[in-house]
Design a protein around this motif. Structure first.
Motif, PDB file in Angstrom:
ATOM      1  N   THR A   7       0.875  -1.166   0.000  1.00 29.34           N
ATOM      2  CA  THR A   7       0.000   0.000   0.000  1.00 29.34           C
ATOM      3  C   THR A   7       0.916   1.221   0.000  1.00 29.34           C
ATOM      4  OG1 THR A   7      -0.133   0.330   2.407  1.00 29.34           O
ATOM      5  CG2 THR A   7      -1.636  -1.295   1.447  1.00 29.34           C
ATOM      6  N   ARG A  29       1.781   2.918   2.383  1.00 28.33           N
ATOM      7  CA  ARG A  29       2.602   2.972   3.593  1.00 28.33           C
ATOM      8  C   ARG A  29       3.222   1.627   3.972  1.00 28.33           C
ATOM      9  NH1 ARG A  29      -0.690   5.997   8.261  1.00 28.33           N
ATOM     10  NH2 ARG A  29      -2.159   4.309   7.795  1.00 28.33           N
ATOM     11  N   GLU A  84       4.786  -1.598   7.928  1.00 29.68           N
ATOM     12  CA  GLU A  84       4.299  -0.246   7.691  1.00 29.68           C
ATOM     13  C   GLU A  84       5.394   0.752   8.060  1.00 29.68           C
ATOM     14  OE1 GLU A  84       0.592   2.701   8.999  1.00 29.68           O
ATOM     15  OE2 GLU A  84       0.805   0.717   9.908  1.00 29.68           O
ATOM     16  N   GLY A  89      -6.659  -3.277  10.019  1.00 26.37           N
ATOM     17  CA  GLY A  89      -5.433  -2.673   9.517  1.00 26.37           C
ATOM     18  C   GLY A  89      -4.363  -3.700   9.223  1.00 26.37           C
ATOM     19  N   GLU A 148      -5.851   1.388   1.735  1.00 28.29           N
ATOM     20  CA  GLU A 148      -5.046   0.945   2.864  1.00 28.29           C
ATOM     21  C   GLU A 148      -5.157  -0.557   3.105  1.00 28.29           C
ATOM     22  OE1 GLU A 148      -5.862   3.188   6.372  1.00 28.29           O
ATOM     23  OE2 GLU A 148      -5.350   5.109   5.444  1.00 28.29           O
TER      24      GLU A 148
END
Length: 240
Positions: free
Chosen positions: A23, A25, A78, A125, A158
């Motif tokens: 992604t 990040r 990340e 996440g 995300e």
């Protein structure tokens, strides 16, 4: 009778073989390793960096790849500007670098093909990473096991491994994906969403929940409210 002490996990040098964006990040990092014990889906490794002055920083990262025999593992990290270890990977690490790691670690938050299903995975996440390892292992070794992933992220871009998960949901007969977006009018996981997931999957034999503390606590409470037995639910938490 005194049980023998478990073998300590040795630190080892791992070579960075590939870096790919996941992604905006998160990046994928594939390492060549030589673990001295079998790996299980859901485990993690400790990563240690040492500065020239001897200062050390250490973090734990879930393994995204399924157990295999090719001597490599995939981590998805990340990049956090304030992160000592994640910042190194995001802006300094290059293919060919060697880093110290030890593992695989973890014996509770793991899934084996012989554990069977139905399998309910709930991720928030980057908490999807160990669940992704379980799904990859399931597809390779036990594709007949029913599984559903309820994955909650703020925005669609995300979502980690979004394309892979969409393809699995399209092509794998016994896998369902529920992607929940919390921004732009969305909502957090609630009782209705849990009810929908259970309606699709049926009563799960095993539940794995991974994400931040608040996310995991809320999801576990909702599942208990839906009547699931506590012994079926396993959780892994990160962050504050």
């Amino acid at each position: 009778m005194i049980e023998p002490a478990a073998r300590p996990l040795p630190w080892q040098q791992a070579t960075l073989l590939a870096i790919k964006p996941v992604t905006r990040r998160v990046k994928s990092y594939r390492f060549r390793t030589a673990f001295d014990r079998p790996m299980l889906a859901g485990q993690h490794v400790d990563v240690r960096l040492t500065a020239p002055d001897g200062y050390q920083a250490q973090r734990s990262y879930s393994i995204a790849s399924a157990p295999g025999t090719d001597g490599t593992i995939e981590l998805m990290i990340e990049g956090l500007p304030e992160g000592e270890v994640s910042g190194f990977f995001d802006s300094v690490a290059e293919i060919g670098d060697t880093i110290e790691l030890r593992g695989p670690i973890g014996g509770s938050f793991v899934w084996r093909p012989e554990d069977g299903g139905p399998l309910l995975l709930v991720g928030g996440g980057s908490g999807v990473v160990p669940l992704l390892a379980m799904l990859r292992h399931r597809a390779a070794a036990a594709a007949q096991v029913p599984a559903l992933l309820l994955y909650s992220v703020r925005e669609a871009d995300e979502a980690i491994a979004a394309e892979e998960l969409a393809v699995r949901a399209r092509d794998e007969a016994h896998f369902d994906l529920m992607l929940n977006l919390t921004r732009a009018g969305g909502r957090r996981i609630d009782g209705a969403m849990i009810g929908e997931a259970l309606g699709k999957l049926g009563a799960p034999r095993h539940v794995y929940i991974c994400g931040g503390n608040a996310f995991v606590g809320n999801a576990a409470d909702l599942l208990l409210d839906a009547g699931l037995e506590p012994g079926r639910i396993r959780t892994e938490r990160f962050g504050g």
